[in-house]
Design an enzyme around this catalytic site. Structure first.
Site, PDB file in Angstrom:
ATOM      1  N   HIS A  64     -21.640 -28.393   2.064  1.00 16.78           N
ATOM      2  CA  HIS A  64     -22.414 -27.930   0.899  1.00 16.78           C
ATOM      3  C   HIS A  64     -22.192 -29.001  -0.176  1.00 16.78           C
ATOM      4  CE1 HIS A  64     -24.425 -25.454  -1.898  1.00 16.78           C
ATOM      5  NE2 HIS A  64     -23.749 -24.322  -1.791  1.00 16.78           N
ATOM      6  N   ARG A  68     -26.905 -18.578  -6.637  1.00 19.64           N
ATOM      7  CA  ARG A  68     -26.649 -19.738  -7.488  1.00 19.64           C
ATOM      8  C   ARG A  68     -27.381 -21.002  -7.046  1.00 19.64           C
ATOM      9  NH1 ARG A  68     -22.999 -16.132  -7.990  1.00 19.64           N
ATOM     10  NH2 ARG A  68     -23.423 -15.981  -5.787  1.00 19.64           N
ATOM     11  N   THR A  69     -27.271 -21.359  -5.772  1.00 18.20           N
ATOM     12  CA  THR A  69     -27.827 -22.644  -5.344  1.00 18.20           C
ATOM     13  C   THR A  69     -29.344 -22.640  -5.512  1.00 18.20           C
ATOM     14  OG1 THR A  69     -26.040 -22.712  -3.741  1.00 18.20           O
ATOM     15  CG2 THR A  69     -27.750 -24.373  -3.524  1.00 18.20           C
ATOM     16  N   ARG A 123     -31.289 -24.581   2.832  1.00 18.53           N
ATOM     17  CA  ARG A 123     -30.076 -23.880   3.300  1.00 18.53           C
ATOM     18  C   ARG A 123     -30.412 -23.247   4.645  1.00 18.53           C
ATOM     19  NH1 ARG A 123     -26.299 -19.908  -0.103  1.00 18.53           N
ATOM     20  NH2 ARG A 123     -25.689 -21.962  -0.869  1.00 18.53           N
ATOM     21  N   LYS A 148     -42.823 -16.055  12.450  1.00 20.52           N
ATOM     22  CA  LYS A 148     -43.735 -16.130  13.601  1.00 20.52           C
ATOM     23  C   LYS A 148     -43.234 -17.127  14.624  1.00 20.52           C
ATOM     24  CE  LYS A 148     -47.464 -15.647  10.240  1.00 20.52           C
ATOM     25  NZ  LYS A 148     -48.479 -16.470   9.561  1.00 20.52           N
TER      26      LYS A 148
HETATM   27  N1   CP Z   1     -21.946 -21.185  -4.371  1.00 20.97           N
HETATM   28  C1   CP Z   1     -23.047 -20.843  -3.692  1.00 20.97           C
HETATM   29  O1   CP Z   1     -23.478 -21.549  -2.779  1.00 20.97           O
HETATM   30  O2   CP Z   1     -23.606 -19.666  -4.087  1.00 20.97           O
HETATM   31  P1   CP Z   1     -24.913 -19.033  -3.468  1.00 20.97           P
HETATM   32  O3   CP Z   1     -24.594 -18.654  -2.033  1.00 20.97           O
HETATM   33  O4   CP Z   1     -25.227 -17.832  -4.321  1.00 20.97           O
HETATM   34  O5   CP Z   1     -25.997 -20.061  -3.499  1.00 20.97           O
END
Ligand code: CP
Length: 331
Positions: A158, A79-80, A130, A109
């Protein structure tokens, strides 16, 4: 008319900033929900509403044409990553997607995070990151000359998920103040829970936390709630909260964060929201989940109009469109 309060994200006096020669004040990082006060939240939600209308009418626009986003994901995401890519493309921008595993980049590397972001900033105007380590987004931001958006730093924060969660509550229930929000599952490791809880502190809400003892909300965060004399309760049992909840925010038990897999096996199946449980819930309430789910909401609940988790996914794209426009000075 009252002058509009300056959004905190643009306030150089209260944000961790460093000189960015040639960039406008809009070019700030998004690292934590602590950057967002209610005036700015209201502004973002208004822009997200506008993005929704624009996408429904036209599919996209050219607001960010000529801008490039680098999506750098050291952890899996559906999603993100996809919503940031969709958001950028619907606004006419383009994307460098390092989202299918950094093993295919020079990280494999041994390239460090600072060197990676200092490379990507040569190509891109904004970096979405991320990473499994708490604080990694701040480290990246300290080195990058372009804005960094935290897309999840380990069990830390998040922030963009919390913003879309809040936007979803507002859209689904009409208002956030006065609501009772119950969070269920892995409250210890759930960064979405940590960020959303902190954002909700800006509103008049009561909070219920449902988890086993070993996965309770971190003590520091609970102490913040207690210090602020918030209406907060903890329990092990969904049955204690379901009848009064306006929002049931369900989360996955996060296997990847457990040092002891035997412990994960003990707790992984503790919670499952079923149609039978939903019969005890209010008629007007919503079930939310940051997703992915791995069994904590039964598929039979999906047909319930109160199941908002896929609508929540779509609203995330509108919020991320608003954030990209803001960070890139097009708000
Ligand atoms: N909600 C969320 O962060 O989903 P993903 O891990 O799929 O990005």
């Amino acid at each position: 008319m009252e002058p509009m309060e300056l959004p905190r994200l643009f306030d150089r006096d209260t944000l961790p900033t460093r000189p960015r020669p040639g960039t406008a004040p809009a070019g700030q990082d998004i690292l934590t929900v602590a950057q967002f006060g209610r005036p700015l939240l209201g502004h973002i939600f208004q822009r997200a509403d506008e993005m929704k209308v624009m996408v429904e009418r036209a599919g996209g626009c050219d607001l960010l044409r000529g801008h490039v986003l680098a999506c750098l994901f050291y952890e899996p995401s559906t999603r993100t990553s996809a919503s940031f890519i969709a958001a950028m493309e619907r606004l006419g921008g383009s994307v460098i997607p390092i989202t299918q595993g950094v093993q295919f980049s020079s990280v494999s590397k041994g390239e460090s995070l600072p060197d990676t972001v200092r490379t990507l900033e040569q190509y891109a105007d904004v970096i979405v990151l991320r990473h499994p380590d708490v604080g990694s987004a701040k480290v990246a931001a300290d080195y990058a000359a372009v804005p960094v958006i935290n897309a999840g730093d380990g069990a830390g924060e998040h922030p963009t998920q919390a913003l879309l969660d809040l936007f979803t509550i507002r859209e689904e229930l009409g208002a956030i103040d006065g609501r009772r929000v119950a969070m269920v599952g892995d409250l210890r490791h759930g960064r979405t829970v940590h960020s959303l809880t902190r954002l909700l502190l800006q509103y008049d809400v009561s909070l219920r936390f449902v988890s086993p003892d070993t996965l309770r909300l971190p003590m520091a965060l609970m102490n913040e709630l207690i210090d602020q004399k918030r209406d907060v309760r903890e329990t092990h049992d969904v049955a204690d909260v379901i009848a009064d909840a306006d929002v049931l925010y369900v989360t996955r038990i996060q296997k990847e964060r457990f040092a002891d897999l035997a412990h994960y096996e003990e707790v992984k199946d503790l919670y499952e929201i079923t149609p039978e449980i939903m019969r005890q819930a209010k008629e007007k309430m919503v079930v939310m989940h940051p997703l992915p789910r791995v069994g904590e909401i039964h598929y039979a609940v999906d047909a319930d109009p109160r199941a908002a988790y896929f609508r929540q996914v779509k609203k995330g794209m509108y919020v991320r469109m608003a954030l990209l426009a803001m960070v890139l000075g097009k708000a």
